[in-house]
Scaffold this motif. Structure first.
Motif, PDB file in Angstrom:
ATOM      1  N   HIS A  54       0.851  -1.191   0.000  1.00  0.00           N
ATOM      2  CA  HIS A  54       0.000   0.000   0.000  1.00  0.00           C
ATOM      3  C   HIS A  54       0.884   1.238   0.000  1.00  0.00           C
ATOM      4  O   HIS A  54       1.905   1.273   0.691  1.00  0.00           O
ATOM      5  N   VAL A  55       0.525   2.228  -0.775  1.00  0.00           N
ATOM      6  CA  VAL A  55       1.257   3.494  -0.756  1.00  0.00           C
ATOM      7  C   VAL A  55       0.270   4.628  -0.994  1.00  0.00           C
ATOM      8  O   VAL A  55      -0.596   4.545  -1.871  1.00  0.00           O
ATOM      9  N   ARG A  56       0.371   5.655  -0.178  1.00  0.00           N
ATOM     10  CA  ARG A  56      -0.404   6.881  -0.375  1.00  0.00           C
ATOM     11  C   ARG A  56       0.534   8.065  -0.176  1.00  0.00           C
ATOM     12  O   ARG A  56       1.396   8.034   0.710  1.00  0.00           O
ATOM     13  N   TYR A  57       0.382   9.098  -0.993  1.00  0.00           N
ATOM     14  CA  TYR A  57       1.173  10.309  -0.784  1.00  0.00           C
ATOM     15  C   TYR A  57       0.449  11.498  -1.403  1.00  0.00           C
ATOM     16  O   TYR A  57      -0.353  11.340  -2.333  1.00  0.00           O
ATOM     17  N   ALA A  58       0.709  12.663  -0.849  1.00  0.00           N
ATOM     18  CA  ALA A  58       0.102  13.888  -1.365  1.00  0.00           C
ATOM     19  C   ALA A  58       0.964  15.071  -0.949  1.00  0.00           C
ATOM     20  O   ALA A  58       1.629  15.038   0.087  1.00  0.00           O
ATOM     21  N   SER A  59       0.930  16.095  -1.779  1.00  0.00           N
ATOM     22  CA  SER A  59       1.653  17.323  -1.467  1.00  0.00           C
ATOM     23  C   SER A  59       0.849  18.490  -2.007  1.00  0.00           C
ATOM     24  O   SER A  59       0.635  18.609  -3.219  1.00  0.00           O
ATOM     25  N   GLY A  60       0.376  19.312  -1.095  1.00  0.00           N
ATOM     26  CA  GLY A  60      -0.453  20.432  -1.506  1.00  0.00           C
ATOM     27  C   GLY A  60      -0.447  21.536  -0.476  1.00  0.00           C
ATOM     28  O   GLY A  60       0.210  21.437   0.563  1.00  0.00           O
ATOM     29  N   PRO A  61      -1.205  22.606  -0.710  1.00  0.00           N
ATOM     30  CA  PRO A  61      -1.193  23.749   0.202  1.00  0.00           C
ATOM     31  C   PRO A  61      -1.806  23.450   1.563  1.00  0.00           C
ATOM     32  O   PRO A  61      -1.488  24.117   2.551  1.00  0.00           O
ATOM     33  N   THR A  62      -2.702  22.447   1.640  1.00  0.00           N
ATOM     34  CA  THR A  62      -3.359  22.156   2.923  1.00  0.00           C
ATOM     35  C   THR A  62      -2.775  20.948   3.647  1.00  0.00           C
ATOM     36  O   THR A  62      -3.232  20.593   4.726  1.00  0.00           O
ATOM     37  N   GLY A  63      -1.775  20.330   3.064  1.00  0.00           N
ATOM     38  CA  GLY A  63      -1.180  19.188   3.736  1.00  0.00           C
ATOM     39  C   GLY A  63      -0.273  18.392   2.836  1.00  0.00           C
ATOM     40  O   GLY A  63      -0.419  18.409   1.610  1.00  0.00           O
ATOM     41  N   SER A  64       0.692  17.707   3.434  1.00  0.00           N
ATOM     42  CA  SER A  64       1.570  16.809   2.691  1.00  0.00           C
ATOM     43  C   SER A  64       1.902  15.621   3.577  1.00  0.00           C
ATOM     44  O   SER A  64       2.026  15.759   4.803  1.00  0.00           O
ATOM     45  N   PHE A  65       1.998  14.450   2.966  1.00  0.00           N
ATOM     46  CA  PHE A  65       2.275  13.242   3.727  1.00  0.00           C
ATOM     47  C   PHE A  65       2.657  12.126   2.763  1.00  0.00           C
ATOM     48  O   PHE A  65       2.455  12.209   1.556  1.00  0.00           O
ATOM     49  N   PHE A  66       3.238  11.052   3.320  1.00  0.00           N
ATOM     50  CA  PHE A  66       3.303   9.782   2.610  1.00  0.00           C
ATOM     51  C   PHE A  66       3.015   8.688   3.618  1.00  0.00           C
ATOM     52  O   PHE A  66       3.288   8.834   4.812  1.00  0.00           O
TER      53      PHE A  66
END
Length: 472
Positions: A137-149
């Motif tokens: 499983h892999v999830r990631y995001a990078s944006g103005p309201t949050g970033s994570f992996f």
């Protein structure tokens, strides 16, 4: 395989489609698929037209027409497509029939031609050891309201307390080298990868679980000439990723996807031959190496800071290149010593297997550019007779990580960041331009692209910054 063999294969195997593949500046493959009935000798003579402006590192929209010219020797049947499909790697040409100077595969071919032109050797052989992780499983995001992996693996040590059905047998942190099943939960998947690699023409030597937890693995395939090995590495990554997807997993070749455990490298074995004669062997020399091999090492280590901009070209690369994780940040050579940037394998080595191993690279590299650059550095060392012993690069047959600070004073280190490596490349790139193998335009485009990536990373708010600074 030659052209006639390819066209015969299409007919005998009832191939429905032919998939033509090219690679962009960064090393990602792209493809265009044509019905087999529309593919003939003219296709291999005139090539396949495509829009070069849509690929990273290629041309502007005002001069975007380009041609992909198939190399029939690279053909293999795709095991993942429902309709029978033949895949073929292409070289890139301008519409006027001249080779495109930015084509990474073309640069690799020019490096091999330059080697023969110098008369030093007839062949350069490369053998990469490309490590990878298989996650569930892999999830990631990078944006103005949050970033994570967020990643997960059924065999990861952090899942020992997972609720629901849990059979234990987790891989401890840094404990993955190399337990038997059921702790090694991915042996069958790697077996399947190896079978498909063999069917595609690669000679698999072995596979095993690697040191890290959470599904780190390694599959070794036999060395080949420079360009063919780069072709094989992209084919290797294609098969690893698709077999993983078939089993509901995801494969990554990122150098450091997990905090606090070993990363994934791509140790690259290299040697030169004159016909069938190995040029790196000399009985009685240090580690039975010839003077030519030592000069080649001298070139690799002398140009290493610049090379690393091509062999470790991601910001993530430098999260692996830190002391303590078998990551070779020390620019020295040594026999059988995995803490050195250049290792000389000595176990079960015959004269023809005599070689050097550059341990710094990772698989975010474009293999065509990285292998070509390593060869050019080694050849520069041979031409200039750069002796690594005189230049202070060893040999150092000790565990460098256990040395005292005073003992480490004179040991040169790899760049500490991608930015430092790019600066080194800016200051030391003339060796790449010899024989018109690389052109300044390619180096400048590479540096510009990579500095843009650094800027994107540096300007992105990191979750760790919230932990460190939110309450100050």
């Amino acid at each position: 395989m030659d052209l006639k063999s390819v066209l015969s294969l299409v007919e005998v195997e009832n191939v429905e489609y032919v998939d033509f593949r090219i690679v962009d500046l960064l090393g990602r493959q792209h493809h265009v698929t044509i019905p087999a009935y529309a593919v003939d000798e003219d296709t291999f003579t005139n090539g396949v037209a495509f829009d070069g402006s849509s690929l990273i590192g290629y041309k502007g929209i005002e001069e975007s027409d380009m041609v992909a010219l198939p190399d029939p020797s690279s053909a293999f049947l795709d095991p993942f497509v429902e309709a029978k499909t033949l895949n073929i790697v292409c070289n890139i040409y301008n519409p006027d029939g001249t080779p495109y100077a930015r084509d990474p595969r073309g640069i690799a071919l020019k490096a091999e031609a330059y080697l023969e032109q110098l008369g030093i050797a007839t062949s350069a052989y490369f053998g990469p050891e490309s490590e990878f992780f298989l996650f569930d499983h892999v999830r990631y995001a990078s944006g103005p309201t949050g970033s994570f992996f967020h990643i997960d693996s059924e065999e990861a040590y952090w899942n020992t307390g997972k609720e629901g059905k849990n059979l234990g047998y987790k891989v401890a942190n840094k404990g993955g080298y190399f337990p038997v099943q059921p702790t090694d939960s991915q042996a069958d998947i790697r077996n399947e990868m190896c079978s498909l690699l063999t069917q595609a023409g690669l000679k698999v030597e072995r596979h095993h679980h690697e040191v890290a937890t959470a599904g780190q693995g390694e599959i070794n395939f036999r060395f080949d000439t420079l360009t063919r090995t780069a072709d094989n590495l992209l084919l290797f990554k294609y098969i690893v990723r698709n077999v993983a997807a078939k089993h509901g997993k995801t494969a990554t070749f990122m150098p450091k996807p997990i905090v606090g455990d070993n990363g994934s490298g791509m140790h690259v074995h290299q040697s030169l031959f004159q016909g069938d004669t190995p040029l790196f062997y000399e009985k009685g020399g240090y580690a039975n190496l010839s003077e030519m091999a030592l000069h080649y090492i001298g070139g690799i280590l002398y140009h290493a800071p610049a090379l690393i901009a091509l062999t470790n070209p991601s910001t993530n690369s430098f999260k692996r290149l830190v002391p303590g994780y078998e990551a070779p940040v020390n620019l020295v050579f040594s026999k059988g010593n995995r803490s050195a940037a250049v290792r000389i394998p000595v176990a079960a080595v015959t004269p023809k297997a005599s070689r050097i191993e550059f341990r710094t690279p990772d698989s975010t590299a474009n293999p065509y550019l990285a292998f070509a650059a390593m060869l050019m550095a080694g050849l520069d060392g041979i031409k200039r007779k750069l002796d690594p012993r005189e230049l202070g690069y060893g040999p150092l047959d000790k565990n460098i990580y256990d040395l005292s600070p005073a003992e480490k004073t004179d040991i040169k280190s790899a760049p500490g960041s991608l930015s430092e490596a790019l600066t080194a490349l800016e200051n030391d790139s003339d060796f790449l331009l010899e024989g018109d193998v690389f052109i300044r335009e390619v180096i400048d485009a590479w540096i510009e692209r990579k500095r843009s990536e650094i800027q994107q990373v540096e300007r992105t708010v990191n979750p760790k910054e919230y932990e460190l600074y939110y309450d100050l």
